[in-house]
Write a protein that holds these residues in place. Structure first.
Motif, mmCIF file in Angstrom:
data_model
loop_
_atom_site.group_PDB
_atom_site.id
_atom_site.type_symbol
_atom_site.label_atom_id
_atom_site.label_comp_id
_atom_site.label_asym_id
_atom_site.label_seq_id
_atom_site.Cartn_x
_atom_site.Cartn_y
_atom_site.Cartn_z
ATOM 1 N N LEU A 1 -6.251 -1.730 3.175
ATOM 2 C CA LEU A 1 -5.163 -2.442 3.861
ATOM 3 C C LEU A 1 -4.809 -1.636 5.110
ATOM 4 C CD1 LEU A 1 -3.141 -4.737 4.044
ATOM 5 C CD2 LEU A 1 -1.623 -3.431 2.536
ATOM 6 N N THR B 1 0.372 -3.948 7.721
ATOM 7 C CA THR B 1 1.206 -5.082 7.314
ATOM 8 C C THR B 1 2.130 -5.400 8.484
ATOM 9 O OG1 THR B 1 2.746 -3.560 6.202
ATOM 10 C CG2 THR B 1 1.120 -4.663 4.821
ATOM 11 N N THR B 2 2.515 -6.663 8.588
ATOM 12 C CA THR B 2 3.260 -7.081 9.771
ATOM 13 C C THR B 2 4.187 -8.249 9.446
ATOM 14 O OG1 THR B 2 2.969 -7.705 12.099
ATOM 15 C CG2 THR B 2 1.429 -8.661 10.532
ATOM 16 N N ARG C 1 0.832 -1.207 0.000
ATOM 17 C CA ARG C 1 0.000 0.000 0.000
ATOM 18 C C ARG C 1 0.863 1.251 0.000
ATOM 19 N NH1 ARG C 1 -4.854 2.161 4.116
ATOM 20 N NH2 ARG C 1 -5.028 4.164 3.038
ATOM 21 N N HIS D 1 11.338 -6.308 5.546
ATOM 22 C CA HIS D 1 10.135 -5.476 5.477
ATOM 23 C C HIS D 1 10.594 -4.068 5.787
ATOM 24 C CE1 HIS D 1 5.689 -5.221 7.239
ATOM 25 N NE2 HIS D 1 5.696 -4.884 5.974
ATOM 26 N N GLN E 1 -1.055 -9.489 6.711
ATOM 27 C CA GLN E 1 -1.790 -8.273 6.329
ATOM 28 C C GLN E 1 -3.138 -8.282 7.048
ATOM 29 O OE1 GLN E 1 -2.010 -8.506 2.007
ATOM 30 N NE2 GLN E 1 0.099 -7.719 1.789
ATOM 31 N N TYR F 1 4.722 -13.318 7.671
ATOM 32 C CA TYR F 1 4.321 -12.022 7.110
ATOM 33 C C TYR F 1 2.806 -11.985 7.045
ATOM 34 C CZ TYR F 1 3.327 -8.385 3.676
ATOM 35 O OH TYR F 1 2.814 -7.270 3.038
#
Lengths: 267, 267
Positions: free
Chosen positions: B253, B256-257, A235, A258, B246, B244
């Motif tokens: 969205l 995120t992680t 995003r 990330h 979302q 990983y």
């Protein structure tokens, strides 16, 4: 002869604050548009942690937050062991320059134990490295000249609706892969917004997290062969985007990463 | 009536070290197998940062490293502003209990600016929440009772070669989504190794990083509706794996992680 990467990540001991502090110096070969390439800063941290006499095992995780540009010259890295457990060890670190903090972060080191294992995901498909042309970056991205970079998809030749870049990447000149070099490579993707917009914009990493999956044996087996690196954003908006990436050595997943990136629209 | 999530993330001010420190208390409703659920600890940090008088804007990024289990009872959170820039702000924090550090981390706050925007990736496909049955977790995972959890794929009913879980998730009882609740949800995926092996194993998060993409307006629009959460591991081995994930609210969205998890093979 010392490789430029090893020159750029070298530090001196400084006898201050219980020996927590080491001193690094920016290297012009790894300059970025504003300040040094974040990957070389992160690599310097990882190398310094590995060289620390109290380090347990090898790097497992690194987070570095870039709070302000680092100016050309010396900077001080304060490494603090927070806790050493039986199989892992927690660190925090601070980078100061001219008595101001310009970066902070955390690291986890650990001992790799023999357990059930599976690499669930697969490397992207790519033609052999010799079939993909190397690219040149503009001179204002000095650090990129220290990499041999060959885009399989997502080079910076036009705008794309898909922010995926997949590339063959190795140090130039070739250098055996180790944890510091792998760290640097996880920040070697240009900002995904460049690919979406088809142009350079003001942009910079705010926070980078890398998990090191590679063992020492896997790094040794990789040697100086190119890795296959892939990254994509999820995003973009409100001045920031995320980018998730993987670094592969053959069918070995060496690292996942990330990052959160700041950007401005072009003027 | 105070929601149990708000009880569990509440802190008191403690007049120590220039007011950096606040004191939290573990809440039995969010117990995990060993110590509290990491998500509630992370949420307490985010809530405390948001309530800090010096906070600039909203959460953009959080990394928390869990160095040791937190015991039942009080714990102290030391929040330090490292640097405040024009549009973002860097924090570090330390969690101490019984004069030992049990967690550390960093956070970035910032002001969201109007820029070019695109959500490039898409939410996983899923049937409507009302068509998916809610699941119960065993009593030793107390915290899970505070979520309404409905697995679209990757529930813990059998081993799978694919570690993907996609689930509808909301606080139970329902509660309007905010950054602390979103933080907690990014740690609400059970460890992916459970799904691969089809059983519970000793496992715990070592390091969690979450990027907050949601704006305040998007959180308000989400309200107390369930989010669609998805997570997958890439490589399992040598006692660790990555995950990983979302978190989606409709086509927005929200976060995120990425996390690194420790595990042991079953005895």
């Amino acid at each position: 002869m010392t490789h430029v990467f090893d020159e750029a990540t070298a530090v001196q001991k400084v006898d201050a604050r219980d020996g927590h502090v080491v001193r690094a110096t920016t290297h012009p070969a790894y300059n970025n548009m504003v300040g040094p390439f974040g990957g070389i800063t992160a690599a310097t941290v990882v190398r310094s942690l590995m060289d620390h006499p109290d380090a347990l095992g090898e790097p497992l995780a690194l987070t570095i937050n870039y709070a302000a540009p680092i100016a050309d010259g010396e900077w001080d890295l304060d490494l603090v062991v927070i806790r050493t457990n039986r199989t892992n060890q927690h660190w925090t670190f601070t980078i100061d320059q001219n008595e101001k903090t310009v970066a902070t972060g955390t690291a986890v080191f650990g001992v790799r134990r023999d357990t059930w294992a599976d690499t669930e995901q697969s490397a992207p498909t790519a033609p052999p490295v010799e079939d993909v042309p190397a690219v040149d970056f503009p001179d204002f991205i000095a650090w990129a000249a220290n990499y041999d970079t060959r885009f399989v998809v997502g080079g910076l030749d036009s705008a794309s609706d898909d922010s995926t870049s997949t590339l063959w990447l190795r140090d130039e000149p070739a250098r055996p892969l180790d944890y510091p070099a792998l760290t640097s490579m996880t920040d070697a993707f240009f900002p995904r917004v460049f690919l979406r917009k088809g142009t350079y914009l003001p942009a910079g990493t705010i926070s980078l997290t890398t998990y090191f999956h590679a063992t020492n044996e896997e790094l040794a087996a990789q040697g100086s062969d190119p890795v296959l690196a892939t990254a994509r954003g999820a995003r973009f908006g409100n001045g920031h985007f995320d980018q998730y990436g993987q670094i592969w050595g053959g069918d070995v997943l060496l690292a996942t990463t990330h990052q959160l990136v700041y950007y401005k629209d072009a003027a």
